[in-house]
Design a protein around this motif. Sequence first.
Motif, PDB file in Angstrom:
ATOM      1  N   THR A 114       0.916  -1.264  -0.102  1.00 27.11           N
ATOM      2  CA  THR A 114      -0.079  -0.155  -0.115  1.00 27.11           C
ATOM      3  C   THR A 114       0.653   1.209   0.116  1.00 27.11           C
ATOM      4  N   ALA A 115       1.958   1.179   0.479  1.00 30.16           N
ATOM      5  CA  ALA A 115       3.058   2.257   0.184  1.00 30.16           C
ATOM      6  C   ALA A 115       3.437   2.745  -1.235  1.00 30.16           C
ATOM      7  N   THR A 116       3.163   1.590  -1.922  1.00 29.34           N
ATOM      8  CA  THR A 116       3.758   2.188  -3.552  1.00 29.34           C
ATOM      9  C   THR A 116       2.430   2.221  -4.612  1.00 29.34           C
ATOM     10  N   ILE A 117       1.364   2.077  -4.258  1.00 31.36           N
ATOM     11  CA  ILE A 117       0.224   2.225  -5.194  1.00 31.36           C
ATOM     12  C   ILE A 117      -0.336   3.355  -4.975  1.00 31.36           C
ATOM     13  N   LYS A 118      -1.209   3.852  -6.100  1.00 35.26           N
ATOM     14  CA  LYS A 118      -1.820   5.143  -6.161  1.00 35.26           C
ATOM     15  C   LYS A 118      -3.182   4.771  -6.872  1.00 35.26           C
ATOM     16  N   LEU A 119      -4.163   4.859  -6.373  1.00 35.54           N
ATOM     17  CA  LEU A 119      -5.672   4.865  -6.783  1.00 35.54           C
ATOM     18  C   LEU A 119      -5.941   5.741  -7.781  1.00 35.54           C
ATOM     19  N   ALA A 120      -6.971   5.300  -8.621  1.00 34.09           N
ATOM     20  CA  ALA A 120      -7.412   6.183  -9.500  1.00 34.09           C
ATOM     21  C   ALA A 120      -8.579   7.130  -8.883  1.00 34.09           C
ATOM     22  N   ASP A 121      -9.214   6.430  -8.033  1.00 34.33           N
ATOM     23  CA  ASP A 121     -10.506   6.934  -7.446  1.00 34.33           C
ATOM     24  C   ASP A 121     -10.150   7.462  -6.089  1.00 34.33           C
ATOM     25  N   PRO A 122     -10.610   8.613  -5.352  1.00 35.40           N
ATOM     26  CA  PRO A 122     -10.362   8.802  -3.887  1.00 35.40           C
ATOM     27  C   PRO A 122     -10.533   8.156  -2.915  1.00 35.40           C
ATOM     28  N   GLY A 143      -7.845   4.394   4.150  1.00 34.69           N
ATOM     29  CA  GLY A 143      -7.409   6.070   3.618  1.00 34.69           C
ATOM     30  C   GLY A 143      -5.859   6.035   3.394  1.00 34.69           C
ATOM     31  N   TYR A 144      -5.748   7.398   3.147  1.00 30.07           N
ATOM     32  CA  TYR A 144      -4.287   7.543   2.952  1.00 30.07           C
ATOM     33  C   TYR A 144      -3.626   8.300   4.073  1.00 30.07           C
ATOM     34  N   GLY A 145      -2.553   7.824   4.490  1.00 26.90           N
ATOM     35  CA  GLY A 145      -1.897   8.761   5.630  1.00 26.90           C
ATOM     36  C   GLY A 145      -0.622   7.978   6.198  1.00 26.90           C
ATOM     37  N   TYR A 146      -0.219   8.351   7.422  1.00 22.76           N
ATOM     38  CA  TYR A 146       0.909   7.499   7.879  1.00 22.76           C
ATOM     39  C   TYR A 146       0.439   6.133   7.944  1.00 22.76           C
ATOM     40  N   LEU A 147       1.386   5.274   7.649  1.00 22.60           N
ATOM     41  CA  LEU A 147       1.091   3.889   7.880  1.00 22.60           C
ATOM     42  C   LEU A 147       0.981   3.389   9.176  1.00 22.60           C
ATOM     43  N   ILE A 148       1.732   4.029  10.092  1.00 20.40           N
ATOM     44  CA  ILE A 148       1.580   3.818  11.465  1.00 20.40           C
ATOM     45  C   ILE A 148       0.244   3.931  12.032  1.00 20.40           C
ATOM     46  N   ASN A 149      -0.828   4.674  11.482  1.00 21.22           N
ATOM     47  CA  ASN A 149      -2.070   4.760  11.760  1.00 21.22           C
ATOM     48  C   ASN A 149      -2.520   3.324  12.083  1.00 21.22           C
ATOM     49  N   ASP A 150      -2.267   2.378  11.301  1.00 16.64           N
ATOM     50  CA  ASP A 150      -2.756   0.914  11.355  1.00 16.64           C
ATOM     51  C   ASP A 150      -2.243   0.452  12.590  1.00 16.64           C
ATOM     52  N   LEU A 151      -1.112   0.606  13.166  1.00 14.60           N
ATOM     53  CA  LEU A 151      -0.459   0.142  14.282  1.00 14.60           C
ATOM     54  C   LEU A 151      -1.194   0.896  15.570  1.00 14.60           C
ATOM     55  N   MET A 152      -1.302   2.317  15.291  1.00 15.75           N
ATOM     56  CA  MET A 152      -2.155   2.936  16.503  1.00 15.75           C
ATOM     57  C   MET A 152      -3.533   2.367  16.521  1.00 15.75           C
ATOM     58  N   PHE A 166       8.357  15.685  15.455  1.00 12.82           N
ATOM     59  CA  PHE A 166       9.242  14.413  14.937  1.00 12.82           C
ATOM     60  C   PHE A 166       9.592  14.907  13.341  1.00 12.82           C
ATOM     61  N   ASP A 167      10.451  13.798  13.189  1.00 12.38           N
ATOM     62  CA  ASP A 167      11.060  13.953  11.659  1.00 12.38           C
ATOM     63  C   ASP A 167      10.043  13.165  10.692  1.00 12.38           C
ATOM     64  N   THR A 168       8.930  14.078  10.566  1.00 11.65           N
ATOM     65  CA  THR A 168       7.679  13.376   9.808  1.00 11.65           C
ATOM     66  C   THR A 168       8.159  13.020   8.429  1.00 11.65           C
ATOM     67  N   ASN A 169       9.100  13.831   7.835  1.00 11.04           N
ATOM     68  CA  ASN A 169       9.477  13.400   6.347  1.00 11.04           C
ATOM     69  C   ASN A 169       9.945  12.085   6.470  1.00 11.04           C
ATOM     70  N   SER A 170      10.273  11.306   7.402  1.00  6.43           N
ATOM     71  CA  SER A 170      10.985   9.737   7.488  1.00  6.43           C
ATOM     72  C   SER A 170       9.554   8.796   7.545  1.00  6.43           C
ATOM     73  N   PHE A 171       8.639   9.510   7.752  1.00  4.94           N
ATOM     74  CA  PHE A 171       7.490   8.480   8.025  1.00  4.94           C
ATOM     75  C   PHE A 171       6.970   8.019   6.730  1.00  4.94           C
ATOM     76  N   SER A 172       6.535   6.479   6.683  1.00  5.83           N
ATOM     77  CA  SER A 172       6.127   6.026   5.544  1.00  5.83           C
ATOM     78  C   SER A 172       4.509   6.430   5.362  1.00  5.83           C
ATOM     79  N   THR A 173       4.253   6.523   4.211  1.00  2.40           N
ATOM     80  CA  THR A 173       2.758   7.030   3.926  1.00  2.40           C
ATOM     81  C   THR A 173       2.211   5.957   3.100  1.00  2.40           C
ATOM     82  N   GLY A 174       0.865   5.766   2.843  1.00  2.00           N
ATOM     83  CA  GLY A 174       0.242   4.945   2.019  1.00  2.00           C
ATOM     84  C   GLY A 174      -0.965   4.728   2.370  1.00  2.00           C
TER      85      GLY A 174
END
Length: 335
Positions: free
Chosen positions: A143-151, A232-241, A196-204
């Motif tokens: 999910t960190a590498t794909i982009k969906l066509a729809d929102p 939805g799209y955001g920091y992947l650590i949202n799932d861990l949260m 935090f260094d959010t630039n280092s956070f993985s998104t997807g």
Amino acid sequence: MPHHFFPAQYSTLSSAALQTHLIESYQLATDTTCRLLIRNVSDTYLLENSKNKYIFKIYRNAHRKLEEIKAEVALLNALKAEGHSVSFPISDQHHKQVQQFKAAEGLRNGVLFSFAEGKVIHDLDQNHLDTLGKSIARIHQTTATIKLADPRPSFNFQTTLLEPIATLEPHLKDMPEELDYLKEISNRVIKKIESFDTNSFSTGYCHYDLFPKNFHFDEAGDITFFDFDFAGYGYLINDLMSFLNHYFFHQLNNVITKEQAAADFNAFLKAYQQVRKLTADEIEAIPYLGICFHIFFLKFFYDNFDDFSNPFLTPKFTRHRIDLIRKWETMYCNF
């Protein structure tokens, strides 16, 4: 007065009519039955015959527009294609994965999903936590590498803190102390995460509702994930949260000790990082995103009052949910 068609807000489609329609559309076995399981955020039906089971979900247009449903379907198709164990959309005889029904309130969209074998396990052992952590990490690799066509929804400060509090302000007009608390803690969360260094956070794309109710373990210990309705799209650590919330509620309900909850969540984190490494800042940020999660869902209850939350969204319930945020802050956060 003459009888006439009167508009509806939220109808329930007939199980018997769906049974006939879905057997024909998907060429299912003629002994397939259909029954309503849940009338909730969406309506969920169980279809089963002598060989197979399926889940059919009917979405409310007020909750999920067609474009968002198409994006969910595309996400699940991508995960299935990469070999992840998810409940996936099934195509009908005309290769369509989204069905449309002219209901009393207008068009409603539905999707037939494969059935997730196994059962919900609330008290997860070390093998379960190992499987869960590694499986979610592998899903995140995709999910960190794909982009969906729809929102799909985005999870950020605007959508999980600022917009919810602005939306909730009329609801909280008689609860000034609670409103002030939400505004104050949202400001503290923003400042904390910006430290935090959010630039280092993985998104997807993340599930955003990773509770045990949304994955099954079978007798062999294999896991299947389902109900990506809030994905939805955001920091992947949202799932861990969101998974950490399982232990939060387990502790509040006196099902598990604080020490065991911490040990179990750390075992899950360890398994996850055997597949995907996290930065120290990502790990430290997990609890603060939990406050965003609780405020986001309080807005969701408010937004869906007419169709979903009407029975329980009382002042008492609202105060209880805000009190949960205070307890979360005490248990996990260090501003």
